[in-house]
Design an enzyme around this catalytic site. Structure first.
Site, PDB file in Angstrom:
ATOM      1  N   ILE A 127       0.739  -1.266   0.424  1.00  0.00           N
ATOM      2  CA  ILE A 127       0.092   0.317  -0.250  1.00  0.00           C
ATOM      3  C   ILE A 127       0.348   1.541   0.140  1.00  0.00           C
ATOM      4  O   ILE A 127       2.057   1.084   0.460  1.00  0.00           O
ATOM      5  CB  ILE A 127      -0.790  -0.202   1.063  1.00  0.00           C
ATOM      6  CG1 ILE A 127      -1.866  -1.051   1.048  1.00  0.00           C
ATOM      7  CG2 ILE A 127      -2.034   1.159   1.562  1.00  0.00           C
ATOM      8  CD1 ILE A 127      -2.980  -1.510   2.580  1.00  0.00           C
TER       9      ILE A 127
ATOM     10  N   ASP B  36       6.505   2.792  -1.696  1.00  0.00           N
ATOM     11  CA  ASP B  36       6.502   1.993  -0.589  1.00  0.00           C
ATOM     12  C   ASP B  36       6.457   2.438   0.799  1.00  0.00           C
ATOM     13  O   ASP B  36       5.803   2.332   1.391  1.00  0.00           O
ATOM     14  CB  ASP B  36       7.652   0.802  -0.559  1.00  0.00           C
ATOM     15  CG  ASP B  36       7.504  -0.629  -1.215  1.00  0.00           C
ATOM     16  OD1 ASP B  36       6.323  -1.197  -1.855  1.00  0.00           O
ATOM     17  OD2 ASP B  36       7.870  -1.405  -1.503  1.00  0.00           O
TER      18      ASP B  36
ATOM     19  N   TRP C 224      11.626  -1.415   7.324  1.00  0.00           N
ATOM     20  CA  TRP C 224      11.061  -0.912   5.904  1.00  0.00           C
ATOM     21  C   TRP C 224      11.808   0.275   6.133  1.00  0.00           C
ATOM     22  O   TRP C 224      11.337   1.096   5.088  1.00  0.00           O
ATOM     23  CB  TRP C 224       9.535  -1.019   5.520  1.00  0.00           C
ATOM     24  CG  TRP C 224       9.029  -0.994   6.726  1.00  0.00           C
ATOM     25  CD1 TRP C 224       8.471  -2.073   8.488  1.00  0.00           C
ATOM     26  CD2 TRP C 224       8.592   0.540   7.707  1.00  0.00           C
ATOM     27  NE1 TRP C 224       7.812  -0.742   9.743  1.00  0.00           N
ATOM     28  CE2 TRP C 224       8.213  -0.428   9.258  1.00  0.00           C
ATOM     29  CE3 TRP C 224       8.747   1.620   7.464  1.00  0.00           C
ATOM     30  CZ2 TRP C 224       8.131   0.783  10.208  1.00  0.00           C
ATOM     31  CZ3 TRP C 224       8.574   2.793   8.411  1.00  0.00           C
ATOM     32  CH2 TRP C 224       8.100   2.068  10.095  1.00  0.00           C
ATOM     33  N   ASN C 225      11.598   1.194   7.087  1.00  0.00           N
ATOM     34  CA  ASN C 225      12.449   2.657   6.601  1.00  0.00           C
ATOM     35  C   ASN C 225      13.318   3.464   5.845  1.00  0.00           C
ATOM     36  O   ASN C 225      13.083   3.847   5.063  1.00  0.00           O
ATOM     37  CB  ASN C 225      12.245   3.018   8.061  1.00  0.00           C
ATOM     38  CG  ASN C 225      13.970   2.357   8.811  1.00  0.00           C
ATOM     39  OD1 ASN C 225      13.633   1.426   8.699  1.00  0.00           O
ATOM     40  ND2 ASN C 225      14.690   3.346   9.957  1.00  0.00           N
TER      41      ASN C 225
ATOM     42  N   LYS D  72      16.044 -10.210   2.323  1.00  0.00           N
ATOM     43  CA  LYS D  72      14.894  -9.972   2.947  1.00  0.00           C
ATOM     44  C   LYS D  72      14.182  -8.823   3.554  1.00  0.00           C
ATOM     45  O   LYS D  72      14.471  -8.685   4.648  1.00  0.00           O
ATOM     46  CB  LYS D  72      14.281 -11.077   4.115  1.00  0.00           C
ATOM     47  CG  LYS D  72      13.143 -11.956   3.635  1.00  0.00           C
ATOM     48  CD  LYS D  72      11.984 -11.265   3.380  1.00  0.00           C
ATOM     49  CE  LYS D  72      11.223 -10.848   5.192  1.00  0.00           C
ATOM     50  NZ  LYS D  72      10.473  -9.673   5.045  1.00  0.00           N
TER      51      LYS D  72
ATOM     52  N   SER E 174      12.771  -4.997  14.254  1.00  0.00           N
ATOM     53  CA  SER E 174      12.110  -4.852  15.346  1.00  0.00           C
ATOM     54  C   SER E 174      12.724  -5.588  16.944  1.00  0.00           C
ATOM     55  O   SER E 174      12.833  -6.632  16.478  1.00  0.00           O
ATOM     56  CB  SER E 174      10.666  -4.539  15.494  1.00  0.00           C
ATOM     57  OG  SER E 174      10.301  -6.230  15.409  1.00  0.00           O
TER      58      SER E 174
ATOM     59  N   GLU F 200      20.213  -5.201  15.362  1.00  0.00           N
ATOM     60  CA  GLU F 200      20.282  -3.935  14.846  1.00  0.00           C
ATOM     61  C   GLU F 200      18.899  -3.527  15.319  1.00  0.00           C
ATOM     62  O   GLU F 200      17.939  -3.319  14.338  1.00  0.00           O
ATOM     63  CB  GLU F 200      20.772  -3.141  13.359  1.00  0.00           C
ATOM     64  CG  GLU F 200      21.868  -3.464  13.478  1.00  0.00           C
ATOM     65  CD  GLU F 200      23.053  -2.809  14.030  1.00  0.00           C
ATOM     66  OE1 GLU F 200      22.462  -2.033  14.550  1.00  0.00           O
ATOM     67  OE2 GLU F 200      24.084  -2.788  13.758  1.00  0.00           O
TER      68      GLU F 200
ATOM     69  N   CYS G 179      15.715   4.678  13.986  1.00  0.00           N
ATOM     70  CA  CYS G 179      16.455   3.869  14.522  1.00  0.00           C
ATOM     71  C   CYS G 179      16.691   4.923  15.671  1.00  0.00           C
ATOM     72  O   CYS G 179      16.787   4.640  16.656  1.00  0.00           O
ATOM     73  CB  CYS G 179      17.451   2.800  14.142  1.00  0.00           C
ATOM     74  SG  CYS G 179      18.603   3.181  12.965  1.00  0.00           S
TER      75      CYS G 179
ATOM     76  N   GLU H 122       9.639   2.507  22.725  1.00  0.00           N
ATOM     77  CA  GLU H 122       9.996   3.360  20.767  1.00  0.00           C
ATOM     78  C   GLU H 122       8.610   3.025  20.389  1.00  0.00           C
ATOM     79  O   GLU H 122       7.274   2.811  20.165  1.00  0.00           O
ATOM     80  CB  GLU H 122      10.896   2.278  20.163  1.00  0.00           C
ATOM     81  CG  GLU H 122      11.106   2.317  18.849  1.00  0.00           C
ATOM     82  CD  GLU H 122      11.824   2.047  17.802  1.00  0.00           C
ATOM     83  OE1 GLU H 122      11.084   1.092  18.338  1.00  0.00           O
ATOM     84  OE2 GLU H 122      12.814   2.432  17.484  1.00  0.00           O
TER      85      GLU H 122
ATOM     86  N   GLU I  58      27.384  -2.725  13.006  1.00  0.00           N
ATOM     87  CA  GLU I  58      27.794  -2.865  11.229  1.00  0.00           C
ATOM     88  C   GLU I  58      28.837  -1.383  11.049  1.00  0.00           C
ATOM     89  O   GLU I  58      28.810  -0.797  11.802  1.00  0.00           O
ATOM     90  CB  GLU I  58      26.130  -2.650  10.485  1.00  0.00           C
ATOM     91  CG  GLU I  58      25.965  -3.967  10.680  1.00  0.00           C
ATOM     92  CD  GLU I  58      24.505  -3.249  10.151  1.00  0.00           C
ATOM     93  OE1 GLU I  58      23.233  -2.657  10.562  1.00  0.00           O
ATOM     94  OE2 GLU I  58      23.849  -4.921   9.396  1.00  0.00           O
TER      95      GLU I  58
HETATM   96  P1  NAD Z   1      10.482  -5.886  11.758  1.00  0.00           P
HETATM   97  O1  NAD Z   1      11.462  -6.622  13.103  1.00  0.00           O
HETATM   98  O2  NAD Z   1       8.478  -5.960  12.356  1.00  0.00           O
HETATM   99  O3  NAD Z   1      10.618  -6.463  10.742  1.00  0.00           O
HETATM  100  C1  NAD Z   1      11.842  -6.331  10.049  1.00  0.00           C
HETATM  101  C2  NAD Z   1      11.920  -7.333   9.005  1.00  0.00           C
HETATM  102  O4  NAD Z   1      12.087  -8.388  10.068  1.00  0.00           O
HETATM  103  C3  NAD Z   1      11.117  -7.588   8.200  1.00  0.00           C
HETATM  104  O5  NAD Z   1      11.958  -8.186   6.893  1.00  0.00           O
HETATM  105  C4  NAD Z   1       9.983  -8.658   9.121  1.00  0.00           C
HETATM  106  O6  NAD Z   1       9.782  -9.709   7.354  1.00  0.00           O
HETATM  107  C5  NAD Z   1      11.449  -9.673   9.678  1.00  0.00           C
HETATM  108  N1  NAD Z   1      10.695 -10.386  10.578  1.00  0.00           N
HETATM  109  C6  NAD Z   1      10.437 -10.136  10.981  1.00  0.00           C
HETATM  110  N2  NAD Z   1      10.024 -11.740  11.888  1.00  0.00           N
HETATM  111  C7  NAD Z   1      11.032 -12.295  11.400  1.00  0.00           C
HETATM  112  C8  NAD Z   1      11.133 -14.290  12.128  1.00  0.00           C
HETATM  113  N3  NAD Z   1      10.059 -14.302  12.843  1.00  0.00           N
HETATM  114  N4  NAD Z   1      12.197 -14.422  11.423  1.00  0.00           N
HETATM  115  C9  NAD Z   1      12.986 -14.076  10.193  1.00  0.00           C
HETATM  116  N5  NAD Z   1      12.802 -12.053  10.002  1.00  0.00           N
HETATM  117  C10 NAD Z   1      11.201 -11.540  10.251  1.00  0.00           C
HETATM  118  O7  NAD Z   1      10.394  -4.782  11.661  1.00  0.00           O
HETATM  119  P2  NAD Z   1      10.113  -3.281  10.950  1.00  0.00           P
HETATM  120  O8  NAD Z   1       8.788  -2.684  11.612  1.00  0.00           O
HETATM  121  O9  NAD Z   1      10.013  -3.536   9.510  1.00  0.00           O
HETATM  122  O10 NAD Z   1      10.927  -2.569  11.269  1.00  0.00           O
HETATM  123  C11 NAD Z   1      11.311  -0.843  12.634  1.00  0.00           C
HETATM  124  C12 NAD Z   1      12.493  -1.344  13.445  1.00  0.00           C
HETATM  125  O11 NAD Z   1      13.314  -1.630  13.461  1.00  0.00           O
HETATM  126  C13 NAD Z   1      11.729  -0.183  14.499  1.00  0.00           C
HETATM  127  O12 NAD Z   1      12.402  -0.922  15.915  1.00  0.00           O
HETATM  128  C14 NAD Z   1      13.128  -0.045  14.412  1.00  0.00           C
HETATM  129  O13 NAD Z   1      14.152   0.896  15.082  1.00  0.00           O
HETATM  130  C15 NAD Z   1      14.444  -1.173  14.193  1.00  0.00           C
HETATM  131  N6  NAD Z   1      15.588  -0.339  13.239  1.00  0.00           N
HETATM  132  C16 NAD Z   1      16.577  -0.326  13.561  1.00  0.00           C
HETATM  133  C17 NAD Z   1      17.665  -0.202  13.193  1.00  0.00           C
HETATM  134  C18 NAD Z   1      19.131  -0.361  13.790  1.00  0.00           C
HETATM  135  O14 NAD Z   1      20.270   0.220  13.143  1.00  0.00           O
HETATM  136  N7  NAD Z   1      20.057  -0.601  14.697  1.00  0.00           N
HETATM  137  C19 NAD Z   1      17.168   0.812  11.764  1.00  0.00           C
HETATM  138  C20 NAD Z   1      16.194   0.612  10.923  1.00  0.00           C
HETATM  139  C21 NAD Z   1      14.556   0.217  11.912  1.00  0.00           C
END
Ligand code: NAD
Length: 489
Positions: A25, A92, A151-152, A175, A228, A249, A283, A384, A461
């Site tokens: 979406i 996206d 996704w960010n 992925k 997350s 991360e 993040c 967060e 990283e």
């Molecule tokens: P999310 O954890 O929902 O998803 C992240 C990725 O993990 C996606 O590709 C998702 O499909 C995959 N995923 C989820 N469950 C999984 C599982 N059981 N096995 C394997 N893969 C799985 O996070 P989000 O909502 O996409 O991103 C937002 C979060 O990312 C926020 O908490 C943010 O702070 C964090 N973030 C951290 C950094 C950093 O460098 N520390 C950078 C950007 C975002």
């Protein structure tokens, strides 16, 4: 018909084996704009086979000059073609075009950095504490690396993983998030002319399906995850079952501590950029402002007036300051957290509500929000939000400020604002975080490590060890004297 984005495996676009697709979406319009392949274990198995073959080719695994040349070719190709990736990512995740363009223009640079860093790596001789033997250290790639992204900023996050992983001699399976996969797929397709087949594969789909299958696959020997805390914990659990290392991360609740002697103009820009520039969806979002009571009211007035002139609108337009929140679940989550914060007594200085934007009535817009007098044990201060929400508390003493900053289960980043350089360094060393910025905020560089402490994750990283983190050490011993009779001693 919406465009369909397939997996990218072994240099080819490949349809999902089960024929299932996920709608994506556009957060500015609220309408479906594309579909991504819904990957499953069978799709992952194909990518793992391709990656495993690719990374074991001697001209890849054992030829660092060739790897460096491929990384340079990726960098050059991205420099020439990055414009093609911009709109994909904005459709996206709704990020403003000025930010996305800057990220995409910089993509090639990450790959070039690791091409050069690889050329500088030396074979290390080990000094042993025993006579008659010598040894050296050999560094081996893991093999196949799973790179799971959020996704960010999908392609920038992927670059931090893919560039050093390839430099080290691995092959990768990316992925991307099911919320924002288009740019990663197009990235892999775009690079096909310069990347040998199988080295960069992309499997799209849900985390619990495609993501979990990548983490569990035998030939995937290392996983690097950005996302997350909940997702990271699941990935680490699966990786532990399959005995493989993970870099996590994760999220943060980063404090910005502003002392009374700070240059307030700089601090204002740092606080604004830290929390509102990407709608707080970074993040390192500086989401907790801890400010000396003597300057607090004046500073907050200036912050508020800065927000008043910002323009909401189409993230694809250069004159937009505030685009939509990246997706509906995130939009709903932020609004629900704001409701609970209001019920808990937080004082709303700005925003706190959704916004209807002309021409984008179904978009996911939220006003930049400032909450003050927030209880330090409340959800909104501790958890967060990943949205444009700044929580503010005042302090009297330096000890109070540092205690408030460290009273968090996260520890990703922090900002310290003071005109006294020595004092600021001392505060920086007492703040629990993987990155601390003094009189600055939000920069990243391939030369500086990124990562968290506490529940913000583990491993790093970028930085000087980035390539080594995608390699395993092998000690190679060499007998320089006759091997003694073991029973003669
Ligand atoms: P999310 O954890 O929902 O998803 C992240 C990725 O993990 C996606 O590709 C998702 O499909 C995959 N995923 C989820 N469950 C999984 C599982 N059981 N096995 C394997 N893969 C799985 O996070 P989000 O909502 O996409 O991103 C937002 C979060 O990312 C926020 O908490 C943010 O702070 C964090 N973030 C951290 C950094 C950093 O460098 N520390 C950078 C950007 C975002």
């Amino acid at each position: 018909m919406h465009p369909k984005f397939q997996h990218f495996i072994d240099g080819q676009s490949v349809s999902p084996q089960n024929g299932d697709w996920i709608d994506s979406i556009n957060p500015a319009t609220g309408a479906v704009w594309a579909q991504f392949a819904r990957g499953n274990a069978a799709d992952v198995a194909g990518a793992v086979r391709a990656a495993n073959t690719a990374c074991n080719r001697p001209d890849w695994r054992d030829d660092s000059a060739n790897r460096s040349a491929v990384l340079h070719a990726i960098a050059d190709h991205l420099d020439k073609n990055f414009e093609q990736l911009i709109e994909m990512e904005i459709n996206d995740n709704g990020k403003r075009i000025r930010e996305v363009r800057a990220q995409m223009a910089g993509l090639g640079g990450w790959y070039r950095h690791f091409a050069m860093a690889l050329a500088d790596m030396q074979v290390e001789k080990l000094s042993l504490d025993q006579p008659g033997v010598s040894a050296h250290l050999e560094l081996m790639p893991f093999g196949v690396v799973g790179a799971i992204t959020a996704w960010n900023s999908p392609l920038m996050i992927a670059a931090w993983k893919v560039a050093p992983a390839l430099a080290a001699g691995n092959a990768v399976i990316i992925k991307p998030s099911e919320m924002a996969s288009a740019s990663s797929v197009v990235f892999a397709e775009l690079l096909a002319p310069v990347v040998p087949n199988g080295l960069i594969n992309v499997i799209t789909g849900y985390g619990h399906e495609a993501g979990a299958a990548i983490v569990a696959a035998d030939a995937v020997r290392k996983v690097t995850f950005t996302g997350s805390e909940i997702g990271g914990a699941k990935v680490a659990g699966t990786a532990a079952e399959h005995v493989k290392p993970v870099t996590l991360e994760l999220g943060g609740k980063s404090p910005q501590i502003v002392f009374a002697d700070a240059n307030l103009e700089n601090a204002l820009n740092g606080v604004l950029s830290g929390i509102f520039l990407s709608n707080g969806q970074t993040c390192v979002a500086g989401s907790r402002l801890i400010i000396h009571n003597s300057i607090r009211d004046d500073f907050l007035r200036r912050l508020q007036s800065n927000l008043e002139s910002l323009r909401y609108g189409d993230p694809l337009r250069d004159d937009t300051d505030i685009g939509p929140i990246a997706n509906k679940p995130q939009f709903d989550k932020i609004l629900a957290m704001l409701d609970r914060a209001k019920q808990a007594g937080a004082d709303i200085l700005a925003g706190g509500h959704k916004v209807t934007v002309e021409g984008f009535e179904n978009g996911f817009f939220i006003a930049p929000t400032i909450l003050q007098n927030v209880a330090t044990d409340s959800e909104i201060w501790q958890e967060e939000v990943f949205g444009p929400v700044l929580c503010v508390n005042g302090f009297e003493t330096t000890a109070d400020a540092i205690n408030m900053a460290n009273d968090s289960h996260y520890g990703l980043a922090a900002g310290v604002w003071s005109s006294d350089a020595e004092f600021a360094k001392d505060v920086a060393s007492r703040v629990h975080a993987g990155t601390v910025y003094i009189n600055h905020y939000r920069s990243v560089s391939a030369c500086a490590p990124v990562g968290g402490v506490k529940r913000s994750g583990y491993g790093r990283e970028l930085g000087p060890n980035a390539i080594r983190d995608f390699m395993q050490e092998k000690a190679v011993w060499q007998g320089d004297a006759p091997m003694p009779d073991p029973y003669a001693q």
